[in-house]
Design an enzyme around this catalytic site. Structure first.
Site, PDB file in Angstrom:
ATOM      1  N   PHE A 111     -33.872 -43.708 -24.954  1.00 23.41           N
ATOM      2  CA  PHE A 111     -33.088 -43.459 -26.171  1.00 23.41           C
ATOM      3  C   PHE A 111     -32.906 -41.975 -26.436  1.00 23.41           C
ATOM      4  O   PHE A 111     -32.007 -41.577 -27.173  1.00 23.41           O
ATOM      5  CB  PHE A 111     -33.744 -44.134 -27.386  1.00 23.41           C
ATOM      6  CG  PHE A 111     -34.831 -43.331 -28.030  1.00 23.41           C
ATOM      7  CD1 PHE A 111     -36.131 -43.402 -27.578  1.00 23.41           C
ATOM      8  CD2 PHE A 111     -34.553 -42.480 -29.099  1.00 23.41           C
ATOM      9  CE1 PHE A 111     -37.141 -42.652 -28.168  1.00 23.41           C
ATOM     10  CE2 PHE A 111     -35.550 -41.732 -29.694  1.00 23.41           C
ATOM     11  CZ  PHE A 111     -36.847 -41.814 -29.227  1.00 23.41           C
ATOM     12  N   LYS A 112     -33.753 -41.141 -25.820  1.00 22.38           N
ATOM     13  CA  LYS A 112     -33.659 -39.704 -26.071  1.00 22.38           C
ATOM     14  C   LYS A 112     -32.303 -39.143 -25.662  1.00 22.38           C
ATOM     15  O   LYS A 112     -31.883 -38.105 -26.153  1.00 22.38           O
ATOM     16  CB  LYS A 112     -34.787 -38.981 -25.351  1.00 22.38           C
ATOM     17  CG  LYS A 112     -36.163 -39.504 -25.781  1.00 22.38           C
ATOM     18  CD  LYS A 112     -37.087 -38.415 -26.164  1.00 22.38           C
ATOM     19  CE  LYS A 112     -38.361 -38.857 -26.871  1.00 22.38           C
ATOM     20  NZ  LYS A 112     -39.029 -40.052 -26.411  1.00 22.38           N
TER      21      LYS A 112
END
Ligand SMILES: *Cc1c(COP(=O)(O)O)cnc(C)c1O
Length: 462
Positions: A111-112
């Site tokens: 998700f980063k």
């Protein structure tokens, strides 16, 4: 829109300045002076729009006049064009009232990428305009580093140095950091754990001579622009399930408290969120803090969810700032106590925190069991971090739809997943040759002076 420090003692900055600065000069974190809100009509009007358009509408009130609408739309479009799912953040149903938000379709499968790809484009735009260069130093428990490298590799105005704990990241995570051949990318394997990496990074920011000399910029989850990028998928997913006319809850696998803090911001902006649930692994300082009101460091025990092996949860400071009614002096005092090992949260602040957040934890065994069971029941293969979220979410289900954030692709953690369910998740085809690519990495001792010298030398050598 101005940004202020959680410790109350640093200059107020614009969005672009706060983004380039990272950590405030008083050691605090930047937060918006006031949180803008969207009306229920404005939220309803976003239903069914593409992710990029929702991103534009949600983030625009926070950027002030730093970019024109056209510039900001271009930045957002470039940030997400490399994602391998047109929905960007698709929802998958896990049970009658439980949904998984897949945040792993970006270039590094975690998700980063949502925040980092945006911040790469924002930096590029702003530094070109200013004709400036910066040195980005990041500390990573695995996923931030690869996401940062992927976002900044090859950019002219940036050198990127990533500190990761030697031997404590997965093979894929390490490969993602050490195989890009771009000259502006430097992967540093530090002798120590993630908290050591994060501590040395903070030391560099507090060494003003070094900081100003190399024009240090930070992209760790303390960077406000990263938190902001993450607010968007709380809106997009809630809208898919009927917001603002229907409430939803979220469970968030948590380490540095960045992702869940973005959920808090979404709620403050007016998104009807019933519950925000903190999910931790066995390194459960946040869960213990929510239970007892005492925030006490214990050592980090390495787990199968390494991106959550954290005891110093830097973004929690932002929550404390709001819990203490924006009292920078109170936050400064707590953080000084924490440097000695522990602080106790006042009763009033604790009530506020428990009002905003619920919490739970998953042991190693529970995490593996969840991977096994969910695969059997739904066919969904969870990474260990996402499994922690699902385990904790299952304890919190109600008539309000629950959305659990799936923070990484299972193939990033193949050993843990194979151990749990007996089958090895495959990398997506475009990454199939990752394990064969050549590595470039520099082993470094846990010593500030040596690190600073190395960084200065590498920049000078370019
Ligand atoms: C970084 C990360 C987390 C924790 O996110 P925070 O914003 O630090 O709370 C959880 N899961 C994965 C896969 C991560 O990379």
């Amino acid at each position: 829109m101005k940004y202020i420090s959680t410790r109350g003692n640093a200059p107020e900055l614009s969005f672009a300045e706060a983004m380039l600065t990272g950590l405030a000069r008083d050691g605090g974190l930047y937060v918006p002076k006031s949180i803008p809100t969207l009306s229920q009509d404005e939220i309803a009007a976003m239903a069914g729009l593409p992710y990029e358009e929702i991103a534009f509408r949600v983030m625009k009130p926070f950027i002030g006049d730093c970019f024109t609408d056209e510039e900001f739309q271009g930045i957002i479009a470039r940030a997400y064009e490399g994602f391998r799912h047109t929905a960007r953040a698709p929802l998958v149903q896990m049970g009658p009232n439980h949904y998984l938000l897949e945040l792993f379709h970006g270039p590094t499968l975690a998700f980063k990428d949502f925040a980092m790809q945006l911040i790469g484009q924002l930096f590029q735009f702003e530094l070109e305009r200013r004709k400036e260069r910066v040195t980005i130093v990041g500390a990573t428990s695995g996923d931030t580093g690869s996401a940062a490298i992927e976002a900044f590799r090859g950019l002219n105005n940036v050198d990127v140095f990533i500190l990761f704990p030697d031997g404590r990241v997965s093979d894929i995570q390490r490969k993602q950091m050490t195989t890009p051949a771009d000259k502006n990318v430097h992967a540093l394997a530090l002798e120590g754990d993630f908290d050591d990496c994060q501590a040395r990074l903070k030391d560099m920011f507090n060494d003003f001579e070094f900081r100003d000399g190399v024009k240090l910029a930070g992209v760790n989850s303390i960077n406000w622009a990263r938190v902001l990028a993450q607010v968007v998928y709380y809106f997009s997913s809630a809208l898919s399930l009927g917001a603002p006319n229907r409430k939803v809850s979220f469970t968030v696998p948590t380490g540095n408290f960045g992702d869940i803090f973005a959920g808090f911001i979404a709620k403050q902006m007016g998104l009807p969120i019933e519950k925000l649930v903190i999910a931790t692994n066995q390194n459960d300082i946040l869960h213990r803090t929510m239970e007892t009101g005492a925030c006490t460091k214990a050592g980090v025990t390495p787990s199968i969810s390494p991106s959550m092996d954290i005891q110093v949860s830097s973004n929690f400071e932002r929550a404390l700032f709001f819990a203490y009614d924006k009292d920078g002096d109170a936050v400064t005092k707590l953080m000084e106590e924490f440097n000695e090992g522990s602080f106790t949260i006042s009763q009033g602040a604790m009530e506020w925190l428990r009002d905003q957040f619920a919490s739970g934890r998953a042991s190693e065994e529970e995490t593996k069991k969840t991977i096994r069971n969910e695969f059997a029941e739904t066919g969904e293969v969870l990474c260990p971090h996402s499994a922690i979220g699902v385990k904790v979410a299952n304890e919190q289900l109600s008539e309000v739809p629950m959305i659990t954030l799936a923070t990484a692709h299972p193939a990033k953690f193949p050993d843990a997943v194979e151990d749990a369910m007996g089958a090895r998740p495959a990398l997506p085809p475009h990454m199939g040759d990752m394990m064969e690519r050549e590595e470039r990495v520099c082993q470094v001792p846990n010593q500030l002076a040596l690190l600073e010298t190395l960084i200065k030398d590498r920049i000078a050598a370019r």
